[in-house]
Scaffold this motif. Structure first.
Motif, mmCIF file in Angstrom:
data_model
loop_
_atom_site.group_PDB
_atom_site.id
_atom_site.type_symbol
_atom_site.label_atom_id
_atom_site.label_comp_id
_atom_site.label_asym_id
_atom_site.label_seq_id
_atom_site.Cartn_x
_atom_site.Cartn_y
_atom_site.Cartn_z
ATOM 1 N N GLU A 188 -0.537 14.612 -0.183
ATOM 2 C CA GLU A 188 -0.518 13.492 0.574
ATOM 3 C C GLU A 188 -1.168 12.237 -0.428
ATOM 4 O O GLU A 188 -0.481 11.226 -0.507
ATOM 5 C CB GLU A 188 -1.073 13.187 1.973
ATOM 6 N N MET A 189 -2.458 12.632 -0.830
ATOM 7 C CA MET A 189 -3.060 11.331 -1.732
ATOM 8 C C MET A 189 -2.343 11.276 -3.010
ATOM 9 O O MET A 189 -2.220 10.086 -3.474
ATOM 10 C CB MET A 189 -4.516 11.894 -1.900
ATOM 11 N N LYS B 16 2.750 6.183 -5.895
ATOM 12 C CA LYS B 16 3.597 5.197 -5.417
ATOM 13 C C LYS B 16 2.873 4.045 -5.960
ATOM 14 O O LYS B 16 3.510 2.933 -6.079
ATOM 15 C CB LYS B 16 3.500 5.034 -3.909
ATOM 16 N N VAL B 17 1.754 3.786 -5.485
ATOM 17 C CA VAL B 17 0.950 2.703 -5.999
ATOM 18 C C VAL B 17 0.565 2.451 -7.353
ATOM 19 O O VAL B 17 0.757 1.247 -7.947
ATOM 20 C CB VAL B 17 -0.752 2.689 -5.273
ATOM 21 N N ARG C 296 -9.712 7.995 1.854
ATOM 22 C CA ARG C 296 -9.307 9.152 2.515
ATOM 23 C C ARG C 296 -10.460 9.949 3.210
ATOM 24 O O ARG C 296 -11.241 10.406 2.489
ATOM 25 C CB ARG C 296 -8.310 10.135 1.841
ATOM 26 N N THR D 69 0.789 11.947 -3.691
ATOM 27 C CA THR D 69 1.881 10.830 -3.228
ATOM 28 C C THR D 69 1.559 9.425 -3.405
ATOM 29 O O THR D 69 2.085 8.423 -3.717
ATOM 30 C CB THR D 69 2.571 11.292 -2.056
ATOM 31 N N ASP D 70 0.706 8.953 -2.619
ATOM 32 C CA ASP D 70 0.146 7.690 -2.443
ATOM 33 C C ASP D 70 -0.165 7.016 -3.651
ATOM 34 O O ASP D 70 0.080 6.100 -4.117
ATOM 35 C CB ASP D 70 -0.793 7.671 -1.265
ATOM 36 N N ASP E 111 -5.667 1.581 -1.583
ATOM 37 C CA ASP E 111 -5.113 0.141 -1.588
ATOM 38 C C ASP E 111 -5.379 -0.486 -2.862
ATOM 39 O O ASP E 111 -6.569 -0.092 -3.439
ATOM 40 C CB ASP E 111 -6.093 -0.617 -0.540
ATOM 41 N N ARG F 5 0.671 -1.072 0.041
ATOM 42 C CA ARG F 5 0.031 -0.200 0.077
ATOM 43 C C ARG F 5 0.856 1.350 0.040
ATOM 44 O O ARG F 5 1.862 1.418 0.448
ATOM 45 C CB ARG F 5 -0.821 -0.018 1.207
ATOM 46 N N GLY F 6 0.402 2.400 -0.677
ATOM 47 C CA GLY F 6 1.171 3.538 -0.648
ATOM 48 C C GLY F 6 0.660 4.200 0.819
ATOM 49 O O GLY F 6 1.781 5.169 0.994
ATOM 50 N N GLY F 7 -0.068 3.797 1.355
ATOM 51 C CA GLY F 7 -0.744 4.536 2.685
ATOM 52 C C GLY F 7 -1.932 4.112 2.986
ATOM 53 O O GLY F 7 -2.404 3.313 2.314
#
Length: 76
Positions: A37-38, A44-45, A28, A40-41, A14, A8-10
């Motif tokens: 923040e969202m 990553k995902v 969120r 960035t996640d 998911d 998970r990115g955070g």
């Protein structure tokens, strides 16, 4: 079916792979606002997706009340 839970990115994002479909769940509170923040996640995902393993990507919210409020206005 074959179900892989990917890192998970955070806590807000998911990503899962079942059979040949990726499922991206946004979580969120209060309504999936898209802020730094969202984003960035999500970045990553989304880098974890292997296009050759799937034929579709489904994006949905785990929260009641709607999919996303859009931009996080608190960050303006």
């Amino acid at each position: 079916g074959d179900r892989d839970s990917l890192p998970r990115g955070g806590m807000m994002v998911d990503l899962r792979l079942e059979d040949d479909v990726y499922e991206l769940a946004l979580s969120r509170k209060p309504l999936n606002e898209i802020g730094t923040e969202m984003l960035t996640d999500l970045e990553k995902v989304l880098r974890q997706i292997e296009p050759d393993r799937a034929s579709a990507l489904i994006v949905h919210s785990t929260l009641e009340g709607g999919f996303s409020a859009g931009a996080d206005l608190r960050e303006l």
